[in-house]
Design an enzyme around this catalytic site. Structure first.
Site, PDB file in Angstrom:
ATOM      1  N   PHE A  17      -0.784  38.399 -19.295  1.00 50.56           N
ATOM      2  CA  PHE A  17      -1.227  39.272 -20.654  1.00 50.56           C
ATOM      3  C   PHE A  17      -0.056  39.448 -21.339  1.00 50.56           C
ATOM      4  CE2 PHE A  17      -0.950  42.754 -17.583  1.00 50.56           C
ATOM      5  CZ  PHE A  17      -0.073  43.612 -17.940  1.00 50.56           C
ATOM      6  N   TYR A  51       8.887  46.530 -21.474  1.00 51.88           N
ATOM      7  CA  TYR A  51       7.694  46.089 -20.269  1.00 51.88           C
ATOM      8  C   TYR A  51       8.431  45.211 -19.292  1.00 51.88           C
ATOM      9  CZ  TYR A  51       4.262  48.346 -23.260  1.00 51.88           C
ATOM     10  OH  TYR A  51       3.007  49.000 -23.805  1.00 51.88           O
ATOM     11  N   GLU A  57      12.939  54.942 -18.908  1.00 52.58           N
ATOM     12  CA  GLU A  57      12.463  54.767 -20.416  1.00 52.58           C
ATOM     13  C   GLU A  57      13.042  55.796 -21.607  1.00 52.58           C
ATOM     14  OE1 GLU A  57       8.047  52.944 -19.180  1.00 52.58           O
ATOM     15  OE2 GLU A  57       8.285  55.041 -20.064  1.00 52.58           O
ATOM     16  N   THR A  77      -5.792  53.258 -18.504  1.00 53.81           N
ATOM     17  CA  THR A  77      -5.375  52.176 -19.297  1.00 53.81           C
ATOM     18  C   THR A  77      -6.306  51.278 -20.351  1.00 53.81           C
ATOM     19  OG1 THR A  77      -3.726  51.815 -17.617  1.00 53.81           O
ATOM     20  CG2 THR A  77      -4.112  49.776 -19.200  1.00 53.81           C
ATOM     21  N   LYS A 130       1.661  53.542 -30.137  1.00 51.31           N
ATOM     22  CA  LYS A 130       1.869  52.007 -30.253  1.00 51.31           C
ATOM     23  C   LYS A 130       1.349  51.619 -31.980  1.00 51.31           C
ATOM     24  CE  LYS A 130       0.880  50.973 -25.531  1.00 51.31           C
ATOM     25  NZ  LYS A 130      -0.049  50.123 -24.716  1.00 51.31           N
ATOM     26  N   HIS A 166       1.726  54.512 -25.209  1.00 50.37           N
ATOM     27  CA  HIS A 166       2.060  54.205 -23.964  1.00 50.37           C
ATOM     28  C   HIS A 166       2.527  55.581 -23.392  1.00 50.37           C
ATOM     29  CE1 HIS A 166       4.907  53.108 -20.703  1.00 50.37           C
ATOM     30  NE2 HIS A 166       5.894  53.862 -21.340  1.00 50.37           N
ATOM     31  N   ARG A 213      -7.186  58.242 -25.077  1.00 49.07           N
ATOM     32  CA  ARG A 213      -7.757  56.798 -25.109  1.00 49.07           C
ATOM     33  C   ARG A 213      -9.074  56.932 -25.151  1.00 49.07           C
ATOM     34  NH1 ARG A 213      -3.557  54.254 -20.742  1.00 49.07           N
ATOM     35  NH2 ARG A 213      -1.807  53.603 -22.209  1.00 49.07           N
ATOM     36  N   ASN A 220      -4.709  50.255 -26.719  1.00 51.36           N
ATOM     37  CA  ASN A 220      -4.970  51.671 -26.187  1.00 51.36           C
ATOM     38  C   ASN A 220      -4.217  52.685 -26.760  1.00 51.36           C
ATOM     39  OD1 ASN A 220      -2.696  50.970 -25.075  1.00 51.36           O
ATOM     40  ND2 ASN A 220      -3.616  50.644 -22.742  1.00 51.36           N
TER      41      ASN A 220
HETATM   42  P1  ATP Z   1       1.219  51.760 -20.738  1.00 54.64           P
HETATM   43  O1  ATP Z   1       2.459  51.131 -20.160  1.00 54.64           O
HETATM   44  O2  ATP Z   1       1.166  51.134 -22.042  1.00 54.64           O
HETATM   45  O3  ATP Z   1       1.246  53.345 -20.721  1.00 54.64           O
HETATM   46  P2  ATP Z   1      -0.361  51.843 -18.712  1.00 54.64           P
HETATM   47  O4  ATP Z   1       0.767  52.191 -17.691  1.00 54.64           O
HETATM   48  O5  ATP Z   1      -1.671  52.550 -18.787  1.00 54.64           O
HETATM   49  O6  ATP Z   1       0.093  51.759 -20.161  1.00 54.64           O
HETATM   50  P3  ATP Z   1       0.289  49.131 -17.838  1.00 54.64           P
HETATM   51  O7  ATP Z   1      -0.422  48.292 -16.513  1.00 54.64           O
HETATM   52  O8  ATP Z   1       1.832  49.497 -17.742  1.00 54.64           O
HETATM   53  O9  ATP Z   1      -0.815  50.324 -18.376  1.00 54.64           O
HETATM   54  O10 ATP Z   1       0.013  48.047 -18.927  1.00 54.64           O
HETATM   55  C1  ATP Z   1       0.833  48.136 -20.001  1.00 54.64           C
HETATM   56  C2  ATP Z   1       0.021  47.653 -21.122  1.00 54.64           C
HETATM   57  O11 ATP Z   1      -0.336  46.320 -21.025  1.00 54.64           O
HETATM   58  C3  ATP Z   1      -1.225  48.459 -21.358  1.00 54.64           C
HETATM   59  O12 ATP Z   1      -1.343  49.504 -21.654  1.00 54.64           O
HETATM   60  C4  ATP Z   1      -1.890  47.389 -22.221  1.00 54.64           C
HETATM   61  O13 ATP Z   1      -1.956  47.676 -23.531  1.00 54.64           O
HETATM   62  C5  ATP Z   1      -1.526  46.041 -21.702  1.00 54.64           C
HETATM   63  N1  ATP Z   1      -2.404  45.621 -20.675  1.00 54.64           N
HETATM   64  C6  ATP Z   1      -2.484  45.928 -19.103  1.00 54.64           C
HETATM   65  N2  ATP Z   1      -3.120  45.294 -18.525  1.00 54.64           N
HETATM   66  C7  ATP Z   1      -3.845  44.343 -19.268  1.00 54.64           C
HETATM   67  C8  ATP Z   1      -4.562  43.060 -19.305  1.00 54.64           C
HETATM   68  N3  ATP Z   1      -5.077  42.949 -18.111  1.00 54.64           N
HETATM   69  N4  ATP Z   1      -4.962  42.573 -20.304  1.00 54.64           N
HETATM   70  C9  ATP Z   1      -4.349  42.771 -21.380  1.00 54.64           C
HETATM   71  N5  ATP Z   1      -3.449  43.691 -21.389  1.00 54.64           N
HETATM   72  C10 ATP Z   1      -3.310  44.362 -20.597  1.00 54.64           C
HETATM   73 MG    MG Z   2       2.567  51.498 -17.958  1.00 48.39          MG
END
Ligand code: ATP
Ligand code: MG
Length: 159
Positions: free
Chosen positions: A58, A50, A137, A92, A10, A126, A103, A123
């Protein structure tokens, strides 16, 4: 079984100069990089990537963050690649991600802090969450001609 996963470095990872260190974490255990490019996405593309989060509170902070600079998109192939990559990536929320994960070693953000500051959880990367998400994806980010079929030295030892 050999499967594929999508990883995105990212904008925070790119701007912090962590591309090399993150790619090393993928190469070291023998995952095979079959596609890689730098892309600067816009809001429309973010909503496609997304799509499961668009309606969430968020999301607008996440979108602002994800379009704020270029991303390095990578496709890896390996034995149970999706699960292996998630293990290498860590939780995450960097605050909860264990040391030894990408991370956990390179970030420390806490969700309550980021929500209060109206920021996304920074973080660094992705990674596809499951095989179905990985397929969708990879199709969204890469064309077939951008994915390469070649042999690595690991294939005698790993596959
Ligand atoms: P990614 O999809 O980016 O690999 P992930 O699968 O671990 O991460 P997801 O639940 O898919 O997590 O969330 C996507 C992204 O949205 C996260 O990587 C983070 O940057 C952001 N995110 C997730 N939860 C929150 C939250 N509660 N508040 C703010 N940002 C969030
Ligand atoms: Mg995810």
């Amino acid at each position: 079984m050999t499967t594929r996963s999508l990883i995105l470095i990212k904008p925070d990872g790119v701007k912090r100069g962590l591309i090399g260190k993150i790619v090393e974490r993928l190469e070291r255990p023998g995952l095979k990089i079959i596609g890689m490019k730098m892309v600067w996405i816009d809001e429309d593309f973010s909503k496609k990537h997304y799509k499961e989060h668009v309606e969430k509170e968020f999301y607008k902070n996440l979108e602002k963050f994800i379009v704020s600079g270029p991303i390095v998109a990578i496709v890896v192939e390996g034995v149970e690649a999706v699960e292996n990559v998630r293990k290498i990536v860590g939780d995450t929320e960097p605050y909860k991600a264990l040391p030894g994960t990408i991370r956990g070693d390179f970030a420390h953000h806490h969700v309550e802090f980021t929500n209060r500051e109206k920021k996304a959880v920074m973080n660094l990367i992705h990674a596809s969450a499951n095989k179905k998400e990985a397929e969708e994806e990879i199709n969204l980010w890469f064309s077939e001609s951008e994915l390469h079929d070649y042999s690595t030295v690991h294939e005698d030892h790993v596959f």
